[in-house]
Design a protein around this motif. Structure first.
Motif, PDB file in Angstrom:
ATOM      1  N   UNK A 178       0.832  -1.202   0.000  1.00 26.63           N
ATOM      2  CA  UNK A 178       0.000   0.000   0.000  1.00 26.63           C
ATOM      3  C   UNK A 178       0.869   1.254   0.000  1.00 26.63           C
ATOM      4  N   UNK A 179       1.897   1.268   0.846  1.00 30.60           N
ATOM      5  CA  UNK A 179       2.735   2.465   0.952  1.00 30.60           C
ATOM      6  C   UNK A 179       3.508   2.727  -0.337  1.00 30.60           C
ATOM      7  N   UNK A 180       4.021   1.687  -0.970  1.00 35.00           N
ATOM      8  CA  UNK A 180       4.755   1.890  -2.215  1.00 35.00           C
ATOM      9  C   UNK A 180       3.825   2.171  -3.390  1.00 35.00           C
ATOM     10  N   UNK A 181       2.599   1.672  -3.335  1.00 33.18           N
ATOM     11  CA  UNK A 181       1.636   1.990  -4.392  1.00 33.18           C
ATOM     12  C   UNK A 181       1.282   3.472  -4.368  1.00 33.18           C
ATOM     13  N   UNK A 184       5.115   5.531  -3.837  1.00 29.96           N
ATOM     14  CA  UNK A 184       5.894   5.224  -5.036  1.00 29.96           C
ATOM     15  C   UNK A 184       5.343   5.939  -6.249  1.00 29.96           C
ATOM     16  N   UNK A 185       4.009   5.996  -6.349  1.00 30.39           N
ATOM     17  CA  UNK A 185       3.407   6.743  -7.451  1.00 30.39           C
ATOM     18  C   UNK A 185       3.765   8.221  -7.360  1.00 30.39           C
ATOM     19  N   UNK A 186       3.719   8.788  -6.158  1.00 27.96           N
ATOM     20  CA  UNK A 186       4.095  10.193  -5.990  1.00 27.96           C
ATOM     21  C   UNK A 186       5.529  10.420  -6.442  1.00 27.96           C
ATOM     22  N   UNK A 187       6.420   9.496  -6.117  1.00 22.28           N
ATOM     23  CA  UNK A 187       7.825   9.613  -6.530  1.00 22.28           C
ATOM     24  C   UNK A 187       7.947   9.606  -8.052  1.00 22.28           C
ATOM     25  N   UNK A 188       7.229   8.716  -8.715  1.00 19.65           N
ATOM     26  CA  UNK A 188       7.254   8.651 -10.182  1.00 19.65           C
ATOM     27  C   UNK A 188       6.700   9.936 -10.794  1.00 19.65           C
ATOM     28  N   UNK A 213      13.130  11.069  -4.310  1.00 18.24           N
ATOM     29  CA  UNK A 213      13.447   9.932  -3.461  1.00 18.24           C
ATOM     30  C   UNK A 213      12.756  10.013  -2.102  1.00 18.24           C
ATOM     31  N   UNK A 214      12.369  11.192  -1.676  1.00 17.05           N
ATOM     32  CA  UNK A 214      11.778  11.371  -0.348  1.00 17.05           C
ATOM     33  C   UNK A 214      10.547  10.489  -0.121  1.00 17.05           C
ATOM     34  N   UNK A 245       5.348  -1.161  -5.764  1.00 15.47           N
ATOM     35  CA  UNK A 245       6.089  -0.296  -6.688  1.00 15.47           C
ATOM     36  C   UNK A 245       5.849  -0.699  -8.133  1.00 15.47           C
ATOM     37  N   UNK A 246       5.739  -1.988  -8.385  1.00 15.78           N
ATOM     38  CA  UNK A 246       5.474  -2.464  -9.745  1.00 15.78           C
ATOM     39  C   UNK A 246       4.104  -1.988 -10.236  1.00 15.78           C
ATOM     40  N   UNK A 247       3.098  -2.117  -9.382  1.00 18.49           N
ATOM     41  CA  UNK A 247       1.761  -1.666  -9.758  1.00 18.49           C
ATOM     42  C   UNK A 247       1.735  -0.151  -9.926  1.00 18.49           C
TER      43      UNK A 247
END
Length: 301
Positions: A178-181, A184-188, A213-214, A245-247
């Motif tokens: 959940x956190x990387x989805x 991670x999207x915000x980072x992208x 990266x934050x 992160x992949x999703x």
């Protein structure tokens, strides 16, 4: 991908009915898919119990204490990985006076990233049924249970409820995915807006890279907290993080160009624009050629 004029004539939606034209020229398919995923995720959480894998009562890997107060609870995870990224995206698009289409593409991609990641995670969780590191504290096996013998949930004296059932949902980590989805999207998104991977316009600027990266650091800290609370082990957390992160990347690329594109800060054309006569998508190899022709990140007219 960016669009260019095509010599093809004729309106491909001219012969369609109103409903088919609406389906073709809006993001309606994405919204319908999102609602289906959301309903499926809610149904899984409410009505599906996990597979109960057998265990040993003297297995030290599942003998950790049950943390009454989690470092990052479910509500806090929603705050950190959904509402804070959403607020940052809204603020950025508002300050930069983004188009209505960009607003829609951004928030829709974020929502799909989080819901799809959670949907997949919960399906795998319930199918695998891997015991959590704190299973024995949840289960409270009866005193006459023999060690070194595989036993089932039947030896548990704790009342059958969410706490006990959740003891078999260790793999993969839902907090991590959940956190990387979300983060991670915000980072992208920030990487695309700041052209971090475009060598001529931002690739040599370390400050831009650190901004992007934050959110990933925040997502990593949330994932690590699951090991500190003995809810998951490193394997659960790593797989959950990779899944999220992949999703996130998949959802981001559905609406935005690749991060090395000169126009990576703008989403793909709206479906209505793509349906207009004389427009077609640019292929990846053509876009790569345009990057060589415009090395300084200049826009094509």
């Amino acid at each position: 991908m960016p669009s260019v004029r095509s010599a093809n004539g004729g309106d491909p939606t001219a012969s369609m009915g109103p409903l088919a034209r609406f389906w073709r020229t809006t993001h309606a398919p994405d919204y319908v898919g999102f609602l289906i995923l959301l309903a499926g995720w809610i149904m899984i959480m409410l009505f599906v119990n996990p597979f109960h894998r057998m265990f040993f009562i003297n297995d030290l890997r599942i003998s950790y204490p049950y943390a009454e107060h989690e470092r990052v609870s479910v509500p806090l995870n929603f705050l950190y990985a959904l509402f804070i990224p959403l607020g940052a995206l809204i603020a950025y698009n508002t300050v930069t006076r983004a188009s209505t289409h960009k607003h829609e593409a951004t928030y829709l991609s974020l929502a799909i990233s989080i819901v799809l990641s959670s949907f997949i995670t919960d399906i795998v969780k319930n199918a695998v049924g891997r015991p959590r590191p704190d299973l024995l504290a949840r289960c409270q096996p009866s005193a006459d249970t023999k060690p070194n013998v595989l036993v089932t949930m039947a030896v548990c004296t704790a009342p059958d409820g969410h706490t006990l059932q959740d003891g078999w949902r260790s793999f993969p980590s839902g907090h991590s995915s959940f956190s990387f989805a979300g983060l991670g999207f915000l980072s992208l998104f920030l990487a695309g807006q700041l052209h971090v991977f475009n060598y001529y316009t931002g690739g040599r600027d370390l400050s831009r890279a650190l901004i992007c990266l934050s959110p990933l650091i925040g997502a990593a800290l949330i994932a690590i907290s699951r090991c500190e609370d003995y809810r998951h082990d490193v394997y659960d957390v790593c797989v959950g993080s990779a899944l999220g992160m992949t999703v996130a990347y998949w959802s981001y690329r559905r609406h935005f160009p690749k991060l090395t594109s000169p126009t990576c800060d703008e989403p793909h054309p709206h479906p209505a624009a793509e349906a207009q006569p004389g427009w077609q998508r640019v292929r990846d190899e053509e876009e790569q050629g345009s990057e060589l022709a415009f090395p300084l990140g200049t826009r094509r007219s």
